[in-house]
Design a protein around this motif. Structure first.
Motif, PDB file in Angstrom:
ATOM      1  N   LEU A 206      40.164  47.384  38.862  1.00  0.00           N
ATOM      2  CA  LEU A 206      40.221  48.315  39.983  1.00  0.00           C
ATOM      3  C   LEU A 206      41.626  48.467  40.538  1.00  0.00           C
ATOM      4  O   LEU A 206      41.876  49.319  41.388  1.00  0.00           O
ATOM      5  CB  LEU A 206      39.249  47.880  41.079  1.00  0.00           C
ATOM      6  N   ARG A 207      42.559  47.641  40.057  1.00  0.00           N
ATOM      7  CA  ARG A 207      43.969  47.889  40.354  1.00  0.00           C
ATOM      8  C   ARG A 207      44.438  49.181  39.711  1.00  0.00           C
ATOM      9  O   ARG A 207      45.415  49.791  40.160  1.00  0.00           O
ATOM     10  CB  ARG A 207      44.829  46.740  39.818  1.00  0.00           C
ATOM     11  N   LEU A 208      43.749  49.611  38.649  1.00  0.00           N
ATOM     12  CA  LEU A 208      44.209  50.736  37.845  1.00  0.00           C
ATOM     13  C   LEU A 208      43.353  51.982  37.997  1.00  0.00           C
ATOM     14  O   LEU A 208      43.805  53.086  37.674  1.00  0.00           O
ATOM     15  CB  LEU A 208      44.232  50.335  36.365  1.00  0.00           C
ATOM     16  N   ALA A 209      42.116  51.841  38.453  1.00  0.00           N
ATOM     17  CA  ALA A 209      41.203  52.983  38.568  1.00  0.00           C
ATOM     18  C   ALA A 209      40.143  52.662  39.614  1.00  0.00           C
ATOM     19  O   ALA A 209      39.770  51.498  39.782  1.00  0.00           O
ATOM     20  CB  ALA A 209      40.539  53.273  37.223  1.00  0.00           C
ATOM     21  N   PRO A 210      39.607  53.673  40.287  1.00  0.00           N
ATOM     22  CA  PRO A 210      38.581  53.410  41.305  1.00  0.00           C
ATOM     23  C   PRO A 210      37.227  53.014  40.721  1.00  0.00           C
ATOM     24  O   PRO A 210      36.403  52.425  41.424  1.00  0.00           O
ATOM     25  CB  PRO A 210      38.487  54.735  42.065  1.00  0.00           C
ATOM     26  N   THR A 211      37.006  53.332  39.443  1.00  0.00           N
ATOM     27  CA  THR A 211      35.766  52.947  38.760  1.00  0.00           C
ATOM     28  C   THR A 211      36.129  52.424  37.377  1.00  0.00           C
ATOM     29  O   THR A 211      36.968  53.009  36.687  1.00  0.00           O
ATOM     30  CB  THR A 211      34.807  54.142  38.611  1.00  0.00           C
ATOM     31  N   ALA A 212      35.521  51.323  36.987  1.00  0.00           N
ATOM     32  CA  ALA A 212      35.808  50.736  35.679  1.00  0.00           C
ATOM     33  C   ALA A 212      34.519  50.204  35.056  1.00  0.00           C
ATOM     34  O   ALA A 212      33.604  49.784  35.768  1.00  0.00           O
ATOM     35  CB  ALA A 212      36.836  49.614  35.799  1.00  0.00           C
ATOM     36  N   VAL A 213      34.489  50.230  33.730  1.00  0.00           N
ATOM     37  CA  VAL A 213      33.348  49.735  32.975  1.00  0.00           C
ATOM     38  C   VAL A 213      33.853  48.775  31.918  1.00  0.00           C
ATOM     39  O   VAL A 213      34.766  49.114  31.152  1.00  0.00           O
ATOM     40  CB  VAL A 213      32.574  50.887  32.297  1.00  0.00           C
ATOM     41  N   VAL A 214      33.272  47.579  31.885  1.00  0.00           N
ATOM     42  CA  VAL A 214      33.603  46.603  30.860  1.00  0.00           C
ATOM     43  C   VAL A 214      32.446  46.540  29.872  1.00  0.00           C
ATOM     44  O   VAL A 214      31.312  46.193  30.243  1.00  0.00           O
ATOM     45  CB  VAL A 214      33.866  45.212  31.466  1.00  0.00           C
TER      46      VAL A 214
END
Length: 303
Positions: A206-214
């Motif tokens: 979330l440092r890089l995008a407001p939503t993330a999927v792993v």
């Protein structure tokens, strides 16, 4: 819309371990490949209108790949930048794992001059595998596409794709690259996230995008998002997946991306970080990946 590679996959599946200097039985298949192209194909199969922007050669393989994707419902904007040949990737399968030999050919030769502003009218989202961000002039074309998409109100999604090429210039450069793009959605495997951030905690993305999927393969997926509510905080949840027998995993991550985008990209900007939309998107992603991995893979017709 998806921008990036369209390639011929030469898939080699030996029936037993390879023997140096000798032969083993197995199968060799010719299939449509390329991370961007596979995501576009699955999106079309899910009933969405999708455009792929890619560069191919003026050769029979390039013509066959464009024809094949168009038949699958994808609008293909194919640049053919001079001499050279269409990308080819050897995929060697062994015990459910893959090794790749990539001959990217003209895949990286797409340039900003090949893009047309009219293609981006009404675009809901632009999806980019990280391969599209690493080599010129393709990286400049990707940045131009990001600018045109955002000018038309489109969101931007990035998949880290493969840690080896992404981190070839070092972790600091890779982080700066993703940070400069400021994607609205970031997708990665657990190994890719760990390699990029040096941290296994999904929240770090979330440092890089407001939503993330792993993406965790057979272990499902973890979704994290910044909460745009009073008090802020982080939304985090896991989604399980149906176990599958060992199969050729090629394209599974790209199909996952397509399934997620089929829900997330068609939602309104205010809905995209809601629990309901993100859960639906994660379930759709797992279903799309499962269908691709469990289904028959069509052979590419070269004539």
């Amino acid at each position: 819309m998806v921008l990036g590679d369209l390639a011929l996959d030469v898939v080699v599946a030996p029936a037993r371990a390879l023997v140096a200097g000798s032969d083993v039985a197995g199968t060799v298949s010719l299939r449509q490949g390329g991370s961007a192209a596979t995501t576009a194909r699955v999106l079309a199969g899910l009933g969405l209108r999708v455009t792929l922007i890619a560069a191919v050669g003026r050769d029979p393989i390039g013509r066959a790949l464009v024809r094949d994707l168009a038949a699958a419902g994808v609008t293909v904007r194919a640049a053919r930048p001079g001499a050279g040949r269409t990308a080819r990737i050897a995929v060697v399968l062994s015990g459910g794992e893959r090794s790749f030999v990539a001959d990217r050919g003209l895949a990286d030769a797409l340039s900003p001059e090949h893009l047309r502003e009219g293609w981006f009218a009404g675009v809901r989202a632009l999806h980019l595998p990280a391969y599209s961000l690493l080599t010129e002039p393709l990286a400049s074309a990707a940045r131009r596409a990001i600018s045109l998409s955002r000018a038309n109100g489109g969101a931007v999604a990035v998949d880290l794709a493969s840690s080896e090429p992404l981190l070839a210039g070092g972790r600091r450069n890779a982080l700066a690259l993703i940070d400069a793009i400021a994607p609205d959605l970031l997708l990665a495997t657990a190994a890719e996230a760990q390699a990029l951030l040096g941290a296994a905690v999904p929240d770090a993305l979330l440092r890089l995008a407001p939503t993330a999927v792993v993406k965790r393969g057979s272990a499902g997926a973890t979704v994290v998002a910044r909460r745009e509510v009073a008090g802020g905080g982080v939304l985090r949840f896991d989604v399980a997946t149906r176990p599958l027998p060992p199969v050729d995993p090629t394209g599974g991550g790209d199909a996952f991306d397509a399934g997620f985008l089929s829900v997330w990209a068609t939602a309104t900007a205010s809905e995209r970080n809601s629990v309901a939309i993100l859960r639906r998107a994660a379930v759709a992603a797992n279903q799309a990946a499962g269908r691709l991995l469990a289904g028959a893979r069509p052979e590419l017709a070269l004539s």
